[in-house]
Design an enzyme around this catalytic site. Sequence first.
Site, PDB file in Angstrom:
ATOM      1  N   GLY B   9      -2.336  -1.878  -4.125  1.00 51.93           N
ATOM      2  CA  GLY B   9      -3.120  -2.114  -5.168  1.00 51.93           C
ATOM      3  C   GLY B   9      -2.565  -2.375  -6.465  1.00 51.93           C
ATOM      4  N   GLU B 164      -1.393   3.743  17.289  1.00 48.30           N
ATOM      5  CA  GLU B 164      -0.003   3.386  17.143  1.00 48.30           C
ATOM      6  C   GLU B 164       1.045   4.615  17.179  1.00 48.30           C
ATOM      7  OE1 GLU B 164      -0.891  -0.566  14.073  1.00 48.30           O
ATOM      8  OE2 GLU B 164      -0.394   1.359  13.345  1.00 48.30           O
ATOM      9  N   ALA B 309      -4.778  -1.789   3.103  1.00 44.77           N
ATOM     10  CA  ALA B 309      -4.062  -2.663   2.348  1.00 44.77           C
ATOM     11  C   ALA B 309      -4.831  -3.893   1.981  1.00 44.77           C
ATOM     12  CB  ALA B 309      -2.861  -3.159   3.030  1.00 44.77           C
TER      13      ALA B 309
END
Lengths: 410, 410
Positions: B9, B164, B309
């Site tokens: 950001g 993951e 993100a």
Amino acid sequence: MVIVGGGFGGLRAAKALRDAPVQITLVDRRNHHLFQPLLYQVATAALSPADIAQPIRSVLRGQANVEVILGDVTAIDPVARHIVVDDGQIPYDFLILAAGASHAYFGHDEWGPLAPGLKTLEEAVAIRRRILTSFEEAERQRDPTRRKALMTFVVIGGGPTGVEMAGAIAEIARFSLARDFRHIDTRDATVILVEAGERLLSAFPERLSRRALADLKRLGVEVRFGLPVTAIAPGQVSVGDEVIAANTIVWAAGVQASPLGQSLGVPLDRAGLVLINRDLSVPGHSEIFVIGDMASLHDSRGRPLPGVAQVAMQQGAWAAANVMRAIAGRGARPFRYRDLGNMATIGRNSAVADLRGLRLTGFLAWLAWAVVHMLSLIGFRNRMLVGLQWLWSYLTFGRGARLITGASPN
Amino acid sequence: MVIVGGGFGGLRAAKALRDAPVQITLVDRRNHHLFQPLLYQVATAALSPADIAQPIRSVLRGQANVEVILGDVTAIDPVARHIVVDDGQIPYDFLILAAGASHAYFGHDEWGPLAPGLKTLEEAVAIRRRILTSFEEAERQRDPTRRKALMTFVVIGGGPTGVEMAGAIAEIARFSLARDFRHIDTRDATVILVEAGERLLSAFPERLSRRALADLKRLGVEVRFGLPVTAIAPGQVSVGDEVIAANTIVWAAGVQASPLGQSLGVPLDRAGLVLINRDLSVPGHSEIFVIGDMASLHDSRGRPLPGVAQVAMQQGAWAAANVMRAIAGRGARPFRYRDLGNMATIGRNSAVADLRGLRLTGFLAWLAWAVVHMLSLIGFRNRMLVGLQWLWSYLTFGRGARLITGASPN
């Protein structure tokens, strides 16, 4: 049989015994073989730790007669013929001891935290953190005296590691960081190389020492000769009568052998190196071989063999051969060192090489250095990554691993 | 003006203000921007830290109106309009707050050291050390109960990071390490993924959740649904009534916003997220914008925007645009999130992707995931290194960064 240490010597010995009728246990306290000649590039943000390291058990994966153990060898009992690890004993019939060396502060162990040396990946990352943090703090520092100390870097020791570190720090300041800061000009950084003797790279011919000095000066490195370091305190180092205020001090001046040699009960030299027989065995113990940075041996002209990878590797292969001769009932043969030469790099397009009479400097020496070191790395992956990062750095003047990591800001 | 945080950001906001008539000070306590979506690959020895990180000041090197400061922001004074850093105050006219989030242990902060999370490079390297050391200790462990615990890995949380991590650990055990040990078969390792809800990847369509579950099971991962973690002690985790003995426990279950939000004196939600206005500003302070993982905002259907993100980057650009509008004397515009989709990878040839209606699984999703993530990295060097290491891993089934480093053996 047991091999202690998975460095250049131990690993070469294990590989040389691939087809021998022995069951090998290789013990190391680290899980990785480290390519120490490039460790200074980790300390100066050019490469990542994993690029110059390889898991020992993966290197020896295909060799059925080797078992790799991660463990800390605390002692050797040459009478009972076993080594002592953290959680037990491992018996041996033959032992190859290749546990390497660490830094020697010449009786000033309190200098250790103030002037870290360069033997492990952790130390390299700590030095990288110190170098990069110094520039970050200088950017915010308003006091010019303090700012000057933050931007002063002292490397102690004018051997290959010291020369390479000083050159690399100067290049970081001159090129890699030059456009990244707003309040400081990183090119104002002071890099000082301190050598107690009369010349750099004393193992090299004098002409190459002079060239290395000239190349360092061209990068802006100040070199002080002939004066020993007399004191190190937080943020300052005393060289002769001069006190230099420096936030970053790197130790590249001396090594001492692994303390494991002491438990052999045989004579050691001043630096703790084991005084071995010409066949690399230990006096009174033909079944124990000591090699590499732990061993003290002189060449035919009476000069001590240097603590470099070449010596360790050749001794590893030789000790393995003597083990095989002993198993076959034959006598051990005295070691003969085949000196392939010396190289040290100063920076971009700049190195010195002394290759069996062929003396190179400048770009040619640098190219030879790069090719030899890239090819010496273990594994295609590491060669590829190192080669590509060097190419990238060469083209961009950048350093790709500019990470400040770790617990403490310093 | 001031931007706090050089993550997705903050960095995007700074870049969006490139041509704005403002002087920007960007403050971060780390010197690097971290590509967090690939952090699990550092934790599982596929990539090196520097491959997914980039010095913030080097990313913004060419932008003349930005100054980057390495510093720890400890508080914000919205009345006096300055931020407080370790060694002073920095005044602002506009402030973009993008300080991110850390782990939430739901009131059990004592679980932190026992079940580390995955937010920083140090944490990733610590988890890597734990995973690799567990196999090393198992190799030497004779007690079958203890050995089983060493080879049991529990991942808590069934979101993208948990999925993951579990998939990658299973692949390490099944493929990468399979031929490296002599006394254990690493394929016997137990990998358990614990999800308190009813399905994995709750932000994805149900069909993709089912596919991810099937892919994980194919890799041998055990998945437990519907039960919360009730206790964590050294070497064991309690899930409902079951006690699982496991040497390695990884936390991927919850986040809490940076505590900096508290000093704004505005309402926060339960996880400490700042309840911002639709234009990303803070109630009562049109000059302060809070974005990314620190901010709580709901989409048009009333669902909270996820901590990813994409949200942070779009909000960064939007906050920058609203700053420019304010300077131009115009009113702020309400943020509109453009959801580009979700992706999560399970392992080799296996991922799920939900791209604006297009739902992919298996090899195609995995390829899309790899391409998108490689291209999203900042800098040619990192893209090249990540791409090549993935290619190498794909061809060899190996993991190139199998380093055990750091102070403590665990």
